[in-house]
Design an enzyme around this catalytic site. Sequence first.
Site, PDB file in Angstrom:
ATOM      1  N   CYS A 132      14.603  -4.396  -2.546  1.00 29.95           N
ATOM      2  CA  CYS A 132      14.322  -4.937  -1.205  1.00 29.95           C
ATOM      3  C   CYS A 132      15.322  -6.012  -0.792  1.00 29.95           C
ATOM      4  O   CYS A 132      15.386  -6.371   0.388  1.00 29.95           O
ATOM      5  CB  CYS A 132      12.902  -5.485  -1.143  1.00 29.95           C
ATOM      6  SG  CYS A 132      11.670  -4.276  -1.598  1.00 29.95           S
ATOM      7  N   HIS A 272      11.879 -11.091   4.139  1.00 28.25           N
ATOM      8  CA  HIS A 272      11.485  -9.739   3.746  1.00 28.25           C
ATOM      9  C   HIS A 272       9.997  -9.556   4.057  1.00 28.25           C
ATOM     10  O   HIS A 272       9.179 -10.435   3.756  1.00 28.25           O
ATOM     11  CB  HIS A 272      11.765  -9.555   2.257  1.00 28.25           C
ATOM     12  CG  HIS A 272      11.235  -8.268   1.698  1.00 28.25           C
ATOM     13  ND1 HIS A 272      11.388  -7.066   2.350  1.00 28.25           N
ATOM     14  CD2 HIS A 272      10.552  -7.996   0.558  1.00 28.25           C
ATOM     15  CE1 HIS A 272      10.815  -6.110   1.633  1.00 28.25           C
ATOM     16  NE2 HIS A 272      10.299  -6.652   0.542  1.00 28.25           N
ATOM     17  N   ASN A 302       6.154  -2.468   4.283  1.00 32.08           N
ATOM     18  CA  ASN A 302       7.329  -2.887   3.515  1.00 32.08           C
ATOM     19  C   ASN A 302       8.343  -1.752   3.508  1.00 32.08           C
ATOM     20  O   ASN A 302       8.123  -0.729   2.868  1.00 32.08           O
ATOM     21  CB  ASN A 302       6.892  -3.244   2.091  1.00 32.08           C
ATOM     22  CG  ASN A 302       8.055  -3.704   1.226  1.00 32.08           C
ATOM     23  OD1 ASN A 302       9.227  -3.571   1.612  1.00 32.08           O
ATOM     24  ND2 ASN A 302       7.746  -4.226   0.055  1.00 32.08           N
TER      25      ASN A 302
HETATM   26  N1  COA Z   1      -7.801  -0.676  -0.792  1.00 31.82           N
HETATM   27  C1  COA Z   1      -8.928  -1.185  -1.299  1.00 31.82           C
HETATM   28  N2  COA Z   1      -8.981  -1.827  -2.468  1.00 31.82           N
HETATM   29  C2  COA Z   1      -7.811  -1.978  -3.139  1.00 31.82           C
HETATM   30  C3  COA Z   1      -6.602  -1.471  -2.656  1.00 31.82           C
HETATM   31  C4  COA Z   1      -6.626  -0.800  -1.431  1.00 31.82           C
HETATM   32  N3  COA Z   1      -5.509  -0.291  -0.885  1.00 31.82           N
HETATM   33  N4  COA Z   1      -5.624  -1.775  -3.546  1.00 31.82           N
HETATM   34  C5  COA Z   1      -6.203  -2.457  -4.543  1.00 31.82           C
HETATM   35  N5  COA Z   1      -7.544  -2.570  -4.305  1.00 31.82           N
HETATM   36  C6  COA Z   1      -8.532  -3.226  -5.122  1.00 31.82           C
HETATM   37  C7  COA Z   1      -8.156  -3.367  -6.563  1.00 31.82           C
HETATM   38  O1  COA Z   1      -8.452  -2.172  -7.271  1.00 31.82           O
HETATM   39  C8  COA Z   1      -9.001  -4.527  -6.985  1.00 31.82           C
HETATM   40  O2  COA Z   1     -10.295  -4.053  -7.225  1.00 31.82           O
HETATM   41  P1  COA Z   1     -11.193  -4.704  -8.406  1.00 31.82           P
HETATM   42  O3  COA Z   1     -11.368  -6.144  -8.021  1.00 31.82           O
HETATM   43  O4  COA Z   1     -12.437  -3.900  -8.347  1.00 31.82           O
HETATM   44  O5  COA Z   1     -10.416  -4.531  -9.668  1.00 31.82           O
HETATM   45  C9  COA Z   1      -9.064  -5.410  -5.733  1.00 31.82           C
HETATM   46  O6  COA Z   1      -8.688  -4.563  -4.647  1.00 31.82           O
HETATM   47  C10 COA Z   1      -8.134  -6.600  -5.761  1.00 31.82           C
HETATM   48  O7  COA Z   1      -6.861  -6.160  -6.203  1.00 31.82           O
HETATM   49  P2  COA Z   1      -5.664  -7.163  -6.363  1.00 31.82           P
HETATM   50  O8  COA Z   1      -4.498  -6.444  -6.941  1.00 31.82           O
HETATM   51  O9  COA Z   1      -6.163  -8.383  -7.065  1.00 31.82           O
HETATM   52  O10 COA Z   1      -5.389  -7.537  -4.833  1.00 31.82           O
HETATM   53  P3  COA Z   1      -4.387  -8.575  -4.279  1.00 31.82           P
HETATM   54  O11 COA Z   1      -5.084  -9.529  -3.391  1.00 31.82           O
HETATM   55  O12 COA Z   1      -3.458  -9.128  -5.332  1.00 31.82           O
HETATM   56  O13 COA Z   1      -3.491  -7.673  -3.305  1.00 31.82           O
HETATM   57  C11 COA Z   1      -1.383  -6.572  -3.201  1.00 31.82           C
HETATM   58  C12 COA Z   1      -2.743  -6.608  -3.852  1.00 31.82           C
HETATM   59  C13 COA Z   1      -0.561  -5.441  -3.811  1.00 31.82           C
HETATM   60  C14 COA Z   1      -1.549  -6.354  -1.713  1.00 31.82           C
HETATM   61  C15 COA Z   1      -0.664  -7.933  -3.430  1.00 31.82           C
HETATM   62  O14 COA Z   1      -0.732  -8.274  -4.785  1.00 31.82           O
HETATM   63  C16 COA Z   1       0.769  -7.919  -3.008  1.00 31.82           C
HETATM   64  O15 COA Z   1       1.081  -7.728  -1.841  1.00 31.82           O
HETATM   65  N6  COA Z   1       1.691  -8.147  -3.957  1.00 31.82           N
HETATM   66  C17 COA Z   1       3.086  -8.142  -3.641  1.00 31.82           C
HETATM   67  C18 COA Z   1       3.559  -6.752  -3.501  1.00 31.82           C
HETATM   68  C19 COA Z   1       4.969  -6.690  -3.030  1.00 31.82           C
HETATM   69  O16 COA Z   1       5.431  -7.581  -2.380  1.00 31.82           O
HETATM   70  N7  COA Z   1       5.639  -5.618  -3.363  1.00 31.82           N
HETATM   71  C20 COA Z   1       6.959  -5.335  -2.941  1.00 31.82           C
HETATM   72  C21 COA Z   1       7.905  -6.366  -3.364  1.00 31.82           C
HETATM   73  S1  COA Z   1       9.468  -6.101  -2.684  1.00 31.82           S
END
Ligand code: COA
Length: 347
Positions: A132, A272, A302
């Site tokens: 990215c 980003h 993204n």
């Molecule tokens: N819909 C519903 N529930 C979802 C889901 C979705 N699309 N994706 C994950 N969940 C669930 C998980 O399974 C988890 O369930 P559990 O509590 O029963 O285990 C719960 O939601 C929380 O998951 P978690 O991973 O803790 O959520 P989060 O608040 O960290 O958000 C992201 C997840 C991926 C959105 C976040 O971590 C993020 O944006 N990270 C950065 C990613 C990024 O920038 N990537 C590219 C970099 S260039």
Amino acid sequence: MRSPPAAAELSPMAVHGVAQTRAAVLGLGAYAPPKVLTNDDLARLVDTSDEWITTRTGIKRRHVAGPDQATSDLAVIAAQQALDAAAVRAQDLDLILVGTATPDMLFPATACLLQERLGAPQAGAFDLLAACSSFVYGLISAGQMLTSGLARTALVVGAETLSRLVDWKDRTTCVLIGDGAGAAVLGASDTGRGIYAGMVGADGSAGNVLKVPAGGSRMPMTREAIDRKLHRGYMDGQAVFKLAVRTVPGLIRETVARAGWTMEHVDLIVPHQANLRIIEAMASQLHLPMEKFVVNIQEYGNTSAASVPLALFEAVQGGRIHDDDRIVLAAFGGGFTYAACALVWGK
Ligand code: COA
């Protein structure tokens, strides 16, 4: 922020009384495929909801390439638009640099495909892979080639079709991504506008948090690899989130300082677009209001290397950036890579 051992900077030092030549953006272009997937569309594919995606990421919609569209098809549209905006002919380009993690094929480089399609036979052409961060890495690299005299006019593109790599049954990744392309034509300028400072860095020890394991020389694309979905993107979302928030605010501060500015000088930051909450956390750490940040993640998700140029393009089109504004572009991504560029807007 981890002190960046692999960081490089563009000297902000001006020679007294002598106008310094800088690499300036002469024109911009952007393209997103017409096919749109809303959060409700995704809720019909996987166990998710508009409410979850919106509150956790800020994303409402994303554009996805059609079956006949590869990365170069998106890139060529953005590139031609940038050339037109810059009033530069393709045959006058000395350099084409494409930042992408989703090239049309392993080789030839997507930049070479673009060179042929644009009609730019004089241009050197290569791809750059910093996930990215690729566009910002590319802008800084091309800027250096311009100020060193290696090139006079350069085209820098960030283009991706991440939809081809994502597992559309994995709700933790498929809701985040989108496809798109953005392009900038760079030229040398003596007007005081252009790039004042750039920093690139990486933390290879965090490479495992975001990766596509299969398809390279370590693990060729075998049937077993495909059955195990190792050709799809893997992400430890929380680890990426923490790395971004820990690294990028310090990176922005340092780049601004190397430009010879203070944070108060900065008119707009183009970050980003990975997660709205990441941008909000950066704003909070930098003690800046959200109005200082460009946000268009709600429309595109993204788009990896395309995300910064798409946001920059929309900010200029929307009248948020004017000549002589001080702008900072900042990106992070798989690698773990990060890059920031401070520039005074205009030719
Ligand atoms: N819909 C519903 N529930 C979802 C889901 C979705 N699309 N994706 C994950 N969940 C669930 C998980 O399974 C988890 O369930 P559990 O509590 O029963 O285990 C719960 O939601 C929380 O998951 P978690 O991973 O803790 O959520 P989060 O608040 O960290 O958000 C992201 C997840 C991926 C959105 C976040 O971590 C993020 O944006 N990270 C950065 C990613 C990024 O920038 N990537 C590219 C970099 S260039």
